[in-house]
Design a protein around this motif. Structure first.
Motif, short mmCIF file in Angstrom:
data_model
loop_
_atom_site.label_atom_id
_atom_site.label_comp_id
_atom_site.label_asym_id
_atom_site.label_seq_id
_atom_site.Cartn_x
_atom_site.Cartn_y
_atom_site.Cartn_z
N GLN A 17 -31.51 -26.89 23.21
CA GLN A 17 -32.15 -26.08 22.17
C GLN A 17 -33.25 -26.87 21.46
N SER A 61 -25.96 -28.23 24.84
CA SER A 61 -26.66 -27.06 24.31
C SER A 61 -27.55 -27.42 23.13
N SER A 108 -20.49 -30.02 26.58
CA SER A 108 -21.26 -28.78 26.69
C SER A 108 -21.96 -28.47 25.37
#
Length: 656
Positions: free
Chosen positions: A595, A591, A587
């Motif tokens: 991003q 992310s 995870s």
């Protein structure tokens, strides 16, 4: 009138849109007061902006009529309004970066926080009033007190007594720090060990009956209503059990728990502020010190912990080579969280035994101090469990001339591997071996990859050299901890507690024997206890355990070797990389990738928008604006919204 109402409704709608979109884009709550202020400012500015767009883009004819199709007009106004919203969001992002929104968690949480702040403010005011009442007001407010040497120590003791449990405990700690506090203050603060104000018997009786769950005479044949002593957290009464055993009953003050919670809350908040705003607070780890002080106070409030500690330390004392100390027996069957029943010991704290000690032969005083140190070193180095609060109030000089250790609420526990390394460290220290001390320190403490080991050894060597001529060995140990902290070495908490115990013990031993030297007459006993730690039975037992583990591992080796060779024969041998195998790791990586992708798309959009806006190609959408420029403005708007969100995620620490 209608126009003003329309403008007002438009302003409200604009503020709602800016606030909600900012929350959506930034994925964090934003305070409505700042959203309203920003929205009003940007809305006023946007009126002029929209008027400039209408005139400068050729949307309106000189007569004021539409010069383009209505659809094109709506598109232009919509994009312009979008840019004003983007400006509002940009201002909110900047504010959040510089001044994050403080969240109060709703009305209920806000009310609770207000009540907590009110209690703290009331307590602050109460402490300041106590200080002023005892003549300490000028000191509290930074002023000067003239001719204070004669009366100030006594006034400070009276103020701490009246301030309550936490401040009395703080004074008790200071009474052992001869290296920090002038002698006249340590002598005065030592009276805090047995000089706290008493609590009326009716209130104490209520606590006892609540803890027993019934009348007092069901457990005690008699109990003296006059207190034997009044300590910072508890009050002690003599009593007799139904079987005739003479005991003392340590009863927690009725308001002790509530007072400690309030004062600890104040101390923790002050420590956090000090560490955040001062260099020395961060350097000395004020928050960690406050946390440790708070944890010790909370443990003192549960006498079941102390009863268990007394039983364990009593067993160690019974099996000890030294007969210099005694541990009172705890009656755990009738002890509770707020009441401790233990053997009665006839004696007085050594902090209040100066007259009696002065009558003893100097050699006897030295031997008594040696015996106490031997017993404590045996607890720590050989058995791994030691009394960690050895201030003068917790050492009683008994009628038989022995020392009894009381108040066992705080103990330290050292595992065997750490005990062996601490013993080796002490050996290196007392032999002025800076190389050996550094090597052991690096085994005990966790060092970063960039630790300058040469500089560490040099600083340790300076401390050891000063120790050879110092009269306060305990202070040297604290300086050694300061060196480790300066070099950012992660020292085990148990080791820190052991060193702090040595500091407290040295202050207590100097009350028994003013000329006691912890190095020459005390730490020279370390080799003896290290030999006991490395006795042949212990070494043989450790070797047997190691051999047993090796045997178990050896039995599995043939099967592992066969599995590897079989895989080689089949050509299926592989290496599995376990990095990023967990859900949280995947995870986190996801992310980061998302991003990064968002940021790259936003940057590409801004570059594309800039190229399209300055381009001279393409047909005109209006008299003054080309289609390519209008498309560039739209792409730039979307890119800026993406960039705002990316920047927020990357640079603003989310409040959880």
């Amino acid at each position: 009138m209608l126009a003003a109402l329309a403008v007002g409704l438009a302003a409200i709608l604009y503020i709602l849109v800016v606030g909600l979109l900012a929350r959506r884009v930034l994925e964090t709550p934003i305070g409505w007061p700042r959203a309203i202020i920003v929205g009003l400012v940007v809305f006023v500015a946007s009126v002029s902006l929209l008027r400039a767009v209408e005139l400068g883009s050729g949307l309106l004819a000189p007569a004021g009529s539409l010069a383009v199709d209505r659809v094109i007009f709506v598109l232009f106004i919509t994009v312009a309004a979008g840019w004003t919203v983007a400006c509002g969001i940009g201002i909110l992002v900047a504010l959040e970066l510089v001044w994050p929104t403080r969240h109060f968690g709703g009305p209920v949480a806000a009310v609770k926080a207000f009540r907590a702040r009110r209690r703290r403010a009331r307590r602050y005011a109460q402490v300041l009033a106590i200080a002023s009442r005892h003549g300490l007001g000028p000191l509290v407010h930074g002023g000067k007190v003239s001719d204070a040497a004669a009366w100030l120590p006594g006034a400070l003791v009276d103020a701490l007594n009246e301030a309550g449990v936490t401040f009395v405990k703080f004074g008790q700690v200071l009474s052992t720090r001869d290296d920090l506090v002038p002698p006249e203050y340590t002598r005065a603060l030592a009276t805090l060990q047995a000089g706290s104000s008493t609590v009326a018997w009716d209130r104490i009786r209520t606590v006892i009956e609540q803890e027993l769950g019934g009348p007092i005479d069901a457990t005690f044949a008699s109990i003296d209503e006059q207190p034997l002593a009044a300590a910072s957290v508890a009050q002690v009464h003599t009593a007799t059990l139904l079987d005739g055993t003479e005991v003392v009953v340590k009863v927690q003050r009725p308001d002790a728990a509530a007072q400690v919670r309030a004062d600890v809350d104040i101390i923790l908040r002050l420590a956090a502020r000090i560490e955040e705003r001062t260099d020395w607070g961060s350097e000395y780890g004020v928050v960690d010190l406050a946390d440790g002080f708070a944890a010790a106070l909370n443990e003192e409030l549960d006498y079941r912990i102390e009863a268990a500690n007394m039983t364990a330390l009593g067993r160690i004392a019974d099996e000890s080579e030294s007969a210099a100390i005694r541990i009172p027996r705890a009656f755990e069957a009738v002890s509770t969280a707020r009441m401790l029943v233990m053997d009665r010991v006839d004696g007085e704290p050594i902090g209040a035994s100066a007259d009696r000690l002065s009558q003893l032969d100097p050699e006897l005083r030295t031997e008594l101090a040696k015996g106490v140190l031997d017993a404590v070193l045996e607890q720590a180095l050989v058995r791994g469990m030691f009394h960690a609060d050895l201030h003068p109030g917790n050492l009683l000089l008994t009628a038989d001339g022995d020392i009894a250790l009381i108040d066992c609420g705080s103990v330290g526990v050292l595992e065997r591997s750490l005990r062996e390394r601490i013993a080796a460290l002490l050996l290196a220290v007392i032999n002025d071996d800076d190389i050996g001390t550094t090597d052991v320190v690096l085994l005990v403490a966790e060092a970063a990859d960039d630790t300058d080991r040469v500089a560490l050894q040099r600083d340790i060597g300076r401390v050891l050299t000063r120790m050879q001529v110092s009269t306060q060995t305990g202070r040297i140990f604290m300086q050694l901890l300061d060196v480790l902290r300066d070099h950012r070495l992660a020292v085990p908490p148990a080791m820190t507690l052991a060193f702090r115990t040595i500091v407290s013990l040295e202050g207590s031993l100097r009350r028994i024997d003013p000329d006691f030297d912890l190095v020459e007459t005390g730490l020279a006993r370390v080799p003896h206890f290290m030999r006991r730690m490395l006795a042949w039975r212990r070494v043989l037992g450790a070797a047997e355990a190691t051999a047993a583990v090796a045997a178990v591992q050896a039995r599995t080796m043939p099967r592992r070797i066969d599995a590897i060779t079989s895989s080689l024969e089949r050509g299926t041998l592989g290496v599995r990389v376990r990095a990023f195998e967990g859900t949280d790791e995947r995870s986190w990586i996801g992310s980061i990738v998302a991003q990064l992708t968002t940021t790259l798309i936003a940057i590409a959009g801004i570059v594309t928008a800039a190229i399209l806006v300055v381009s001279d190609a393409g047909p005109f959408l209006t008299a003054n604006v080309r289609t390519t420029a209008f498309v560039g403005v739209v792409i730039g708007l979307a890119a800026f919204l993406l960039l705002f969100r990316s920047l927020r995620v990357a640079f603003v620490r989310r409040r959880r």
